[in-house]
Design a protein around this motif. Structure first.
Motif, PDB file in Angstrom:
ATOM      1  N   HIS A 144       0.840  -1.121  -0.234  1.00 21.94           N
ATOM      2  CA  HIS A 144       0.071   0.001   0.064  1.00 21.94           C
ATOM      3  C   HIS A 144       1.039   1.273   0.094  1.00 21.94           C
ATOM      4  O   HIS A 144       1.881   1.144   0.704  1.00 21.94           O
ATOM      5  CB  HIS A 144      -1.032  -0.031   1.165  1.00 21.94           C
ATOM      6  N   ARG A 145       0.246   2.359  -0.576  1.00 19.27           N
ATOM      7  CA  ARG A 145       1.219   3.422  -0.869  1.00 19.27           C
ATOM      8  C   ARG A 145      -0.030   4.661  -0.795  1.00 19.27           C
ATOM      9  O   ARG A 145      -0.938   4.723  -1.697  1.00 19.27           O
ATOM     10  CB  ARG A 145       1.976   3.621  -2.127  1.00 19.27           C
ATOM     11  N   TYR A 187       0.175  -2.489  -6.727  1.00 24.11           N
ATOM     12  CA  TYR A 187       0.416  -3.896  -7.284  1.00 24.11           C
ATOM     13  C   TYR A 187       1.948  -3.999  -7.766  1.00 24.11           C
ATOM     14  O   TYR A 187       2.165  -3.041  -8.800  1.00 24.11           O
ATOM     15  CB  TYR A 187      -0.631  -4.255  -8.403  1.00 24.11           C
ATOM     16  N   LEU A 188       2.642  -4.764  -7.162  1.00 17.78           N
ATOM     17  CA  LEU A 188       4.214  -4.684  -7.565  1.00 17.78           C
ATOM     18  C   LEU A 188       4.267  -5.518  -8.912  1.00 17.78           C
ATOM     19  O   LEU A 188       3.448  -6.031  -9.642  1.00 17.78           O
ATOM     20  CB  LEU A 188       4.917  -5.588  -6.617  1.00 17.78           C
ATOM     21  N   PRO A 189       5.260  -4.879  -9.866  1.00 13.88           N
ATOM     22  CA  PRO A 189       5.444  -5.067 -11.309  1.00 13.88           C
ATOM     23  C   PRO A 189       6.244  -6.410 -11.243  1.00 13.88           C
ATOM     24  O   PRO A 189       7.548  -6.485 -11.610  1.00 13.88           O
ATOM     25  CB  PRO A 189       6.203  -3.896 -11.592  1.00 13.88           C
ATOM     26  N   ILE A 190       5.831  -7.613 -10.891  1.00  9.26           N
ATOM     27  CA  ILE A 190       6.512  -8.861 -10.879  1.00  9.26           C
ATOM     28  C   ILE A 190       7.036  -9.359 -12.181  1.00  9.26           C
ATOM     29  O   ILE A 190       6.334  -8.992 -13.121  1.00  9.26           O
ATOM     30  CB  ILE A 190       5.560 -10.026 -10.051  1.00  9.26           C
ATOM     31  N   GLY A 223       7.205   8.627  -0.275  1.00  9.15           N
ATOM     32  CA  GLY A 223       7.216   7.696   0.916  1.00  9.15           C
ATOM     33  C   GLY A 223       6.593   6.093   0.582  1.00  9.15           C
ATOM     34  O   GLY A 223       6.032   6.258  -0.147  1.00  9.15           O
ATOM     35  N   SER A 224       7.055   5.279   1.451  1.00  8.33           N
ATOM     36  CA  SER A 224       6.774   3.805   1.383  1.00  8.33           C
ATOM     37  C   SER A 224       6.247   3.303   2.452  1.00  8.33           C
ATOM     38  O   SER A 224       6.236   2.114   2.673  1.00  8.33           O
ATOM     39  CB  SER A 224       7.966   3.144   1.018  1.00  8.33           C
ATOM     40  N   THR A 225       5.543   3.967   3.491  1.00  7.70           N
ATOM     41  CA  THR A 225       4.848   3.425   4.697  1.00  7.70           C
ATOM     42  C   THR A 225       3.586   3.547   4.760  1.00  7.70           C
ATOM     43  O   THR A 225       2.821   3.242   5.829  1.00  7.70           O
ATOM     44  CB  THR A 225       5.434   4.410   5.801  1.00  7.70           C
ATOM     45  N   ASN A 226       2.584   3.957   3.569  1.00  6.98           N
ATOM     46  CA  ASN A 226       1.499   4.262   3.514  1.00  6.98           C
ATOM     47  C   ASN A 226       1.021   5.486   4.266  1.00  6.98           C
ATOM     48  O   ASN A 226      -0.295   5.200   4.831  1.00  6.98           O
ATOM     49  CB  ASN A 226       0.605   2.858   3.567  1.00  6.98           C
ATOM     50  N   GLY A 227       1.591   6.127   4.599  1.00  7.80           N
ATOM     51  CA  GLY A 227       1.531   7.289   5.629  1.00  7.80           C
ATOM     52  C   GLY A 227       0.792   8.502   4.753  1.00  7.80           C
ATOM     53  O   GLY A 227       0.538   8.562   3.476  1.00  7.80           O
TER      54      GLY A 227
END
Length: 480
Positions: free
Chosen positions: A310-311, A317-320, A341-345
């Motif tokens: 989550h962001r 959805y990660l680009p696998i 940011g990458s904490t879903n803040g």
């Protein structure tokens, strides 16, 4: 954003009015000396390339704040691999290596072709730029990523605005006008006469339409094959806003119908109802090697990667199956870095993908993200219903999913020829953050996940470029 651009335009027009002195009108004869306005040379755009041929002159124009790299210096002493057929990839990487202080001897330091190679990414960006008639240019100067729409309208994109090119969000209105000047006698007799004509023609159009000079670019000048002693000038008008560009084009079209009788240079244009066509037009895609941030590259090909995170309160959805080349975006924008940011803040911007069709290195014209969507702007009416009349503008479309969304239907393979003459095929997708509250959401039956529609170019910030080896396509399962 619009207020800042309007202020720039106002100041620019004030300078233009002070710098321009109308010369004396002369009769349009084959012996006429083309009138030259007295210009403040600091206001002139750059003619960065000009090739005068027997019946046609091709050129590139760029704003005065742009400096092209010295390609000839980069190629001095270049050593190609044995039996090289296509030199363009090596020439491109030689220029990149000069900017990074590396060798252009490809026998000692071979070209690195792989998903995780910056040199491979450079070749893909070169192919991407060619789709729009642009060249790569390298610099070590700081490149701001804000006001990307304004810079792109002036003909120079960078990694902060490259995603705008295939969306038709900043198209150019292209004209071809007939001018009663002899190509050989009046224009092509020397580099100086041609250059003076091009610069003065550009300034005259800008002054007549009361627009910044950087919004006018000439692409080529050619001898008319149908009307003796006349020349065809191909030029374009571009602004950061498509409605504004249309108004500029309509104004020129209306004035051209009756002619420019009182203008010392434009009165040579034959009065006619000139049509115009829409297409993205770029002079340069400018790259700064330090704008790549390899320390933050991410390998989504590794096993065990989660399918989603989550962001900014939205599912990411990660680009696998892809490899991400990170862009250095800190200190590129006027606000803080919370958006990344990458904490879903709070304050984070959610992630979306922009699948841009590419082409072979030889350059085959192709289209961008969600072809039918961007051509027809299919979600425009629904977007207005969701967020009001402010969304009644040309839209930029992104997807919540890379696999099954942006890819494969909205990407296109392109090839790089290896030294052994075999081809390696890749695809590319822009990984972006999108400002909350600036997009609407839509469903498309042919796409996994949602489509996001944005009208403010500054609400989309690329922060990575995804690369995928075409040979691995059937090994990766799309995200559900």
């Amino acid at each position: 954003m619009n207020e800042r651009i309007n202020e720039l335009i106002r100041k620019r027009n004030q300078k233009l009015r002070k710098a321009y002195t109308r010369p004396v009108i002369e009769s349009p004869t084959s012996a006429t000396v083309v009138p030259c306005a007295k210009l403040d040379t600091g206001l002139r755009p750059n003619i960065t390339k000009m090739n005068i041929e027997h019946d046609k002159t091709k050129l590139k124009m760029a704003p005065s704040w742009f400096d092209a790299d010295d390609a000839q210096e980069a190629l001095r002493g270049i050593v190609y691999p044995s039996n090289t057929v296509d030199q363009r990839p090596f020439n491109t990487i030689a220029r990149y290596r000069m900017a990074t202080g590396q060798s252009n001897n490809f026998r000692q330091q071979s070209l690195n072709i792989d998903e995780n190679s910056t040199e491979t990414l450079i070749l893909m960006l070169d192919a991407f730029a060619q789709q729009f008639g642009a060249d790569l240019s390298f610099t070590n100067d700081e490149l701001p990523f804000d006001e990307g729409a304004y810079r792109t309208a002036c003909g120079v994109a960078n990694l902060g605005s490259a995603h705008l090119l295939p969306t038709n969000n900043i198209p150019t209105a292209g004209f071809s006008v007939l001018v009663h000047l002899d190509y050989d006698k009046n224009l092509a007799k020397s580099n100086d006469t041609m250059k003076e004509f091009l610069l003065n023609f550009t300034l005259a159009i800008a002054r007549k339409l009361n627009i910044p000079e950087d919004y006018v670019r000439i692409f080529s000048v050619e001898k008319s094959t149908e009307t003796p002693n006349t020349t065809i000038v191909h030029f374009g008008l571009t602004s950061p806003n498509q409605k504004e560009t249309k108004q500029m084009a309509d104004d020129f079209q209306e004035q051209a119908r009756s002619g420019f009788g009182e203008n010392a240079l434009l009165h040579y244009i034959k009065p006619a109802d000139y049509p115009y066509s829409w297409a993205p037009a770029l002079s340069y895609l400018q790259l700064r090697p330090n704008d790549f941030a390899p320390d933050y590259n991410m390998d989504y090909r590794k096993s065990g990667m989660p399918e989603s995170q989550h962001r900014g309160g939205y599912t990411y959805y990660l680009p696998i199956g892809w490899y991400r080349h990170a862009l250095k975006v800190d200190q590129k924008y006027p606000d803080d870095a919370v958006w990344l940011g990458s904490t879903n803040g709070k304050g984070e911007w959610p992630v979306a993908f922009h699948g841009t069709n590419s082409s072979k290195i030889s350059g085959v014209a192709s289209k961008g993200l969600i072809i039918s969507a961007t051509e027809n702007d299919f979600a425009r009416e629904e977007a207005v219903e969701q967020m009001g009349p402010g969304m009644d503008q040309q839209g930029i479309y992104l997807t919540t999913h890379c696999n099954g969304g942006a890819h494969p239907q909205y990407t296109r393979p392109f090839c790089v020829q290896l030294p052994d003459r075999t081809n390696k095929t890749f695809r590319v997708v822009f990984m972006c953050r999108v400002q909350p509250g600036k997009f609407t959401t839509h469903h498309v039956s042919t796409s996994t996940g949602l489509i996001w529609r944005v009208v403010d170019p500054d609400a989309v910030r690329p922060y990575g470029i995804l690369v995928k080896d075409e040979d691995t396509l059937d090994k990766i399962q799309p995200n559900p």
